[in-house]
Design an enzyme around this catalytic site. Structure first.
Site, short mmCIF file in Angstrom:
data_model
loop_
_atom_site.label_atom_id
_atom_site.label_comp_id
_atom_site.label_asym_id
_atom_site.label_seq_id
_atom_site.Cartn_x
_atom_site.Cartn_y
_atom_site.Cartn_z
N GLU A 185 0.96 -1.15 -0.14
CA GLU A 185 0.08 -0.05 -0.05
C GLU A 185 1.01 1.31 0.11
OE1 GLU A 185 -3.18 -0.15 -0.05
OE2 GLU A 185 -3.64 -1.95 0.23
N CYS A 191 -1.97 9.19 1.89
CA CYS A 191 -1.65 8.93 0.61
C CYS A 191 -2.48 9.00 -0.55
CB CYS A 191 -1.34 7.30 0.66
SG CYS A 191 -2.82 6.62 1.42
P1 NAD Z 1 8.43 4.78 4.77
O1 NAD Z 1 8.44 4.07 3.31
O2 NAD Z 1 9.70 5.87 4.94
O3 NAD Z 1 8.59 3.90 5.96
C1 NAD Z 1 7.55 3.01 6.15
C2 NAD Z 1 7.80 1.84 7.08
O4 NAD Z 1 9.13 1.02 6.39
C3 NAD Z 1 8.69 2.31 8.43
O5 NAD Z 1 8.41 1.51 9.26
C4 NAD Z 1 10.10 2.00 8.08
O6 NAD Z 1 10.88 2.01 9.33
C5 NAD Z 1 10.26 0.87 7.33
N1 NAD Z 1 11.22 0.61 6.63
C6 NAD Z 1 12.06 1.40 5.81
N2 NAD Z 1 13.01 0.75 5.10
C7 NAD Z 1 12.73 -0.43 5.33
C8 NAD Z 1 13.18 -1.80 4.73
N3 NAD Z 1 14.23 -1.67 3.94
N4 NAD Z 1 12.86 -2.82 5.18
C9 NAD Z 1 11.60 -2.82 6.10
N5 NAD Z 1 11.16 -2.04 6.52
C10 NAD Z 1 11.56 -0.77 6.15
O7 NAD Z 1 7.10 5.63 4.73
P2 NAD Z 1 6.74 6.76 5.90
O8 NAD Z 1 7.22 7.91 5.60
O9 NAD Z 1 6.53 6.23 7.32
O10 NAD Z 1 4.74 6.69 5.40
C11 NAD Z 1 4.50 7.65 4.50
C12 NAD Z 1 4.22 7.02 3.26
O11 NAD Z 1 3.39 5.78 3.54
C13 NAD Z 1 3.61 7.68 2.04
O12 NAD Z 1 4.31 7.61 0.93
C14 NAD Z 1 2.05 7.37 2.01
O13 NAD Z 1 1.53 7.75 0.78
C15 NAD Z 1 2.41 6.12 2.26
N6 NAD Z 1 1.14 5.54 2.81
C16 NAD Z 1 0.29 4.79 2.12
C17 NAD Z 1 -1.03 4.30 2.54
C18 NAD Z 1 -1.77 3.42 1.73
O14 NAD Z 1 -2.84 2.86 2.06
N7 NAD Z 1 -1.42 3.29 0.26
C19 NAD Z 1 -1.53 4.61 3.67
C20 NAD Z 1 -0.60 5.57 4.49
C21 NAD Z 1 0.53 5.93 4.25
#
Ligand code: NAD
Length: 476
Positions: free
Chosen positions: A252, A286
């Protein structure tokens, strides 16, 4: 709010090797120190989850349903305290955090109800002579251990969308919240583990690890897990999909959602929706409105209507119920958004509106050229870019040219235009005369292209987190 210290791993809470401050984004103050896990603890959690996989898979339906219902009741009893905690750890306005808790509750109760609908069906195997006399049916089986990784912006709701369907399907789950926002998720996990204990089910069915990419990657790349369910940015999601292969990965991800305004639209309704859809959660959603495509003839009147509404958007302390926009999650995010706005202006865009003040408030840009991150990428801040297009056909092709495809909205009075949009827009959801950010937790939700793979909403997530097992029987 009361939950044990440390991290819920195995059947108890274990001491974390380190702690890190959780910061209130509005004023930078430290709310508390939160436990931070490491890769060794992540491996322990995986071992525990694997050890209880079969036991959790065999829990009777009534137990799975009762645990989810009890969790729903426990969270509901603490609704206001959850809201306060969410405001503090995310910095998101109170009004948005109230929406988050109510949607979390709906997600929990819907997953509980879905347990009763988790069934298979019979198959007529005798459609060819070779199948004559055979009886066949299929059942759903849990996919195995699920690793749920979530982003910072809706920490409780995103975690609920991982935890509740996984448990409803009979899968143990390990969740890893974003490092900035672990608290509400820790509390939810505590409440659900109490319900598991009460029901005589293993607490290891639900574990939580905090930490950064190293902890996340340890969890997602373990070959013993059944699926990864990730919510976060496209860059990280794609990295996880590459690293976790061949494990099933549900993604997502982000978007740069468009809202199209047709010539026959109710312009007041469209302007209200642009403001509401562009600035809720301070633009950190998002499916918030990032791009507005207005048919040329109504561009100017639409901008005037936006101009009249923008000064009424309340920017300030997220604890104030009147506030609509507050500080972004951290100063780095604010600096990035400002930089993208400046880049767009250097490339020829105009700032039609920018709120004044220390907090980054609503901004409207016009004529942002393609190729600019403020247009092509997900800005994740309170910035809307308005562009005029000669007709709806051009508007739809601009929407479809994006590498993202989560939700898109069209404002129109024409049923014909509505059905054309539903037919032609290459996105996970087409919304007519509402904000693209409209989401009910019971509907299938997810994106196409770089916005993701798979669908959430308990019924659909349960489908993703189960496999069919076919039974073929020749009675003797
Ligand atoms: P992010 O991608 O920076 O981090 C998300 C998660 O991934 C965090 O818990 C982070 O610690 C973890 N992570 C980072 N690198 C990793 C790796 N290599 N392996 C495993 N885990 C790892 O996102 P963010 O800044 O926390 O959140 C915002 C983003 O989330 C935006 O792009 C937003 O659009 C998206 N989002 C999408 C939805 C949806 O339902 N489509 C909903 C909410 C947020």
């Amino acid at each position: 709010m009361k939950f044990p210290s440390g991290l819920p791993i195995g059947e108890s809470w274990v001491e974390a090797p380190a702690t890190a401050p959780v910061v209130f984004p509005y004023d930078g103050s430290t709310i508390t120190e939160a436990p931070v896990g490491n890769t060794a603890l992540a491996r322990q959690a995986l071992d525990h989850a694997i050890a209880v996989k079969d036991k959790v898979g065999r829990l009777p339906s009534y137990v799975r349903r009762n645990v989810l219902q009890a969790t729903h009741s426990a969270v509901r009893a603490e609704r206001d305290a959850f809201v306060d905690l969410l405001v503090l750890e995310t910095g998101k306005p109170l009004i948005d955090c109230r929406v988050e808790i109510d949607r979390t509750l709906l997600t929990l109760v819907t997953a509980a109800e879905e347990v009763a609908r988790l069934h298979g069906e019979t198959v007529p195997l005798d459609l060819l002579p070779s199948g004559e006399g055979l009886r066949g049916f299929w059942v759903r089986k849990p996919i195995g251990v699920v690793v749920g990784i979530t982003g910072f912006n809706y920490p409780l709701l995103l975690a609920a969308h991982k935890i509740a369907p996984a448990f409803a399907a009979g899968c143990p789950i390990i969740v890893k919240p974003a490092p900035q926002t672990p608290l509400a998720t820790l509390w939810l996990v505590h409440l659900m583990r109490s319900a598991l204990l009460e029901a005589g089910a293993p607490e290891s069915a639900l574990q939580l690890l905090t930490g950064g990419p190293d902890v996340g990657a340890t969890l997602t790349t373990d070959s013993r897990i059944g699926a990864v369910s990730f919510t976060g940015s496209a860059a990280v999601g794609h990295q996880i999909a590459r690293d976790a292969a061949p494990t099933k990965v549900l993604l997502e991800l982000g978007s740069n959602s468009a809202l199209v305004v047709a010539e026959d639209a109710d312009l007041d309704a469209a302007a209200d929706a642009i403001i509401r859809g562009g600035y809720y959660a301070s633009g950190q959603a998002c499916i918030s409105v990032q791009r507005v495509l207005a048919v040329e003839s109504i561009r100017q009147p639409l901008l005037e209507k936006l101009g009249a509404r923008l000064p009424t958007v309340v920017v300030g302390d997220p604890r104030d119920p009147a506030t609509q926009v507050s500080a972004l999650i951290d100063p780095r995010s604010t600096a990035r958004v400002r930089e993208w706005v400046e880049d767009a202006v250097h490339a020829g865009a105009t700032i039609a509106y920018a709120a004044e003040g220390d907090i980054l408030g609503p901004i409207v840009l016009t004529d942002v050229p393609s190729g600019q991150p403020a247009w092509d990428e997900e800005i994740f801040g309170p910035v809307i870019a308005v562009r005029s297009v000669p007709d709806l056909e051009s508007a739809f092709s601009v929407v479809n040219a994006s590498r993202y495809g989560l939700h898109a909205s069209v404002f129109t009075a024409s049923l014909d235009t509505a059905f054309t949009a539903i037919d032609q827009l290459d996105v996970g959801g087409v919304v007519i005369n509402e904000v693209p950010g409209f989401r009910s937790d019971v509907m299938p939700y997810g994106g196409v292209k770089d916005s993701g793979i798979g669908r959430e909403g308990p019924r659909f997530a349960i489908e993703e987190l189960t496999t069919t097992r076919m039974a073929i029987i020749r009675p003797r």
